[in-house]
Every structure is written in C-alpha cells, then in structure tokens.
Design a protein around this motif. Structure first.
Motif, PDB file in Angstrom:
ATOM      1  N   PRO A 127      10.049  13.816  17.449  1.00 29.22           N
ATOM      2  CA  PRO A 127       8.849  12.641  17.100  1.00 29.22           C
ATOM      3  C   PRO A 127       9.488  11.840  16.155  1.00 29.22           C
ATOM      4  O   PRO A 127      10.196  12.269  15.089  1.00 29.22           O
ATOM      5  N   MET A 128       8.736  10.650  16.199  1.00 31.84           N
ATOM      6  CA  MET A 128       9.190   9.663  15.146  1.00 31.84           C
ATOM      7  C   MET A 128       7.951   9.149  14.528  1.00 31.84           C
ATOM      8  O   MET A 128       7.126   9.374  14.846  1.00 31.84           O
ATOM      9  N   ARG A 129       8.080   8.511  13.205  1.00 28.95           N
ATOM     10  CA  ARG A 129       7.096   7.989  12.397  1.00 28.95           C
ATOM     11  C   ARG A 129       7.671   6.520  12.028  1.00 28.95           C
ATOM     12  O   ARG A 129       8.721   6.438  11.636  1.00 28.95           O
ATOM     13  N   LEU A 130       6.639   5.578  12.191  1.00 30.29           N
ATOM     14  CA  LEU A 130       6.945   4.185  11.810  1.00 30.29           C
ATOM     15  C   LEU A 130       5.874   3.945  10.799  1.00 30.29           C
ATOM     16  O   LEU A 130       4.787   4.108  10.930  1.00 30.29           O
ATOM     17  N   ARG A 131       6.578   3.585   9.587  1.00 33.22           N
ATOM     18  CA  ARG A 131       5.538   2.964   8.664  1.00 33.22           C
ATOM     19  C   ARG A 131       5.693   1.412   8.612  1.00 33.22           C
ATOM     20  O   ARG A 131       6.468   0.811   8.433  1.00 33.22           O
ATOM     21  N   LEU A 132       4.461   0.953   8.818  1.00 34.51           N
ATOM     22  CA  LEU A 132       4.345  -0.643   8.660  1.00 34.51           C
ATOM     23  C   LEU A 132       3.386  -1.093   7.624  1.00 34.51           C
ATOM     24  O   LEU A 132       2.405  -0.662   7.239  1.00 34.51           O
ATOM     25  N   ASP A 133       4.110  -2.037   6.767  1.00 33.37           N
ATOM     26  CA  ASP A 133       3.183  -2.813   5.682  1.00 33.37           C
ATOM     27  C   ASP A 133       2.675  -4.044   6.253  1.00 33.37           C
ATOM     28  O   ASP A 133       3.476  -4.853   6.809  1.00 33.37           O
ATOM     29  N   LEU A 134       1.113  -4.182   6.148  1.00 34.93           N
ATOM     30  CA  LEU A 134       0.615  -5.196   6.952  1.00 34.93           C
ATOM     31  C   LEU A 134       0.072  -6.149   6.094  1.00 34.93           C
ATOM     32  O   LEU A 134      -0.453  -6.031   4.944  1.00 34.93           O
ATOM     33  N   ALA A 135       0.188  -7.316   6.493  1.00 33.29           N
ATOM     34  CA  ALA A 135      -0.478  -8.702   5.728  1.00 33.29           C
ATOM     35  C   ALA A 135      -1.750  -9.007   6.179  1.00 33.29           C
ATOM     36  O   ALA A 135      -1.795  -8.719   7.486  1.00 33.29           O
ATOM     37  N   GLY A 136      -2.893  -9.046   5.229  1.00 29.58           N
ATOM     38  CA  GLY A 136      -4.111  -9.471   5.761  1.00 29.58           C
ATOM     39  C   GLY A 136      -5.103  -8.389   6.077  1.00 29.58           C
ATOM     40  O   GLY A 136      -6.121  -8.505   6.583  1.00 29.58           O
ATOM     41  N   LEU A 137      -4.689  -6.941   5.811  1.00 38.58           N
ATOM     42  CA  LEU A 137      -5.569  -6.019   6.033  1.00 38.58           C
ATOM     43  C   LEU A 137      -6.184  -5.541   4.636  1.00 38.58           C
ATOM     44  O   LEU A 137      -5.889  -4.812   3.923  1.00 38.58           O
ATOM     45  N   VAL A 138      -7.336  -5.971   4.822  1.00 45.77           N
ATOM     46  CA  VAL A 138      -8.263  -5.763   3.691  1.00 45.77           C
ATOM     47  C   VAL A 138      -9.586  -5.106   3.619  1.00 45.77           C
ATOM     48  O   VAL A 138     -10.291  -4.399   2.976  1.00 45.77           O
ATOM     49  N   ALA A 139     -10.285  -5.317   4.873  1.00 45.56           N
ATOM     50  CA  ALA A 139     -11.543  -4.781   5.135  1.00 45.56           C
ATOM     51  C   ALA A 139     -11.624  -3.798   6.166  1.00 45.56           C
ATOM     52  O   ALA A 139     -10.474  -3.446   6.905  1.00 45.56           O
TER      53      ALA A 139
END
Length: 76
Positions: free
Chosen positions: A1-13
């Motif tokens: 299994p793999m895990r990917l962490r993504l830091d997202l722009a514009g995610l506030v609501a």
C-alpha cells in the motif's frame, strides 16, 4: 500500500473538501481518501501519481502546492 500526501491551494470550505474528496476517490487504484484543512491523504495500490491527482483536482478548481509519497510497510 502507498500513501500520497497532497497540500492543496484553495481548500477552505466544507463543500470544497467534498469536491476534492470526490475528485480523488474516483481515480482507479485509490483505496481511501481523507481531506481536511488544505491537505489530502490518498491511500492507493501504487498506480496513482501526484500528476494524476493534480489533473483530477484541477477539474474541480484546486492545485497541489506540494506532494509527498509514503510507502507503507505491511503489518505482520
């Protein structure tokens, strides 16, 4: 299994988090998705890349600021 962490722009609501979840969860090979406070964690079978996630998220209006892959070790 793999895990990917993504830091997202514009995610506030809350509705934005739901849109990001739906976009990522539909990718083939994804086992689970967790989205909160500008970060998404995607557990997958090894076939998913940050670029595929970026394409899926772009459709719903988000961009990835940074990503990191984590290969999980099997539990015995």
């Amino acid at each position: 299994p793999m895990r990917l962490r993504l830091d997202l722009a514009g995610l506030v609501a809350v509705h934005a988090a739901r849109a990001a979840y739906t976009a990522l969860a539909t990718l083939e090979g994804v086992n689970s998705v967790q989205v909160e406070r500008g970060t998404a964690w995607v557990d997958h079978d090894g076939r998913i890349s940050a670029e595929q996630c970026a394409s899926a998220l772009a459709v719903v209006g988000f961009t990835i600021r940074a990503s990191a892959a984590d290969r999980s070790l099997p539990t015995l």
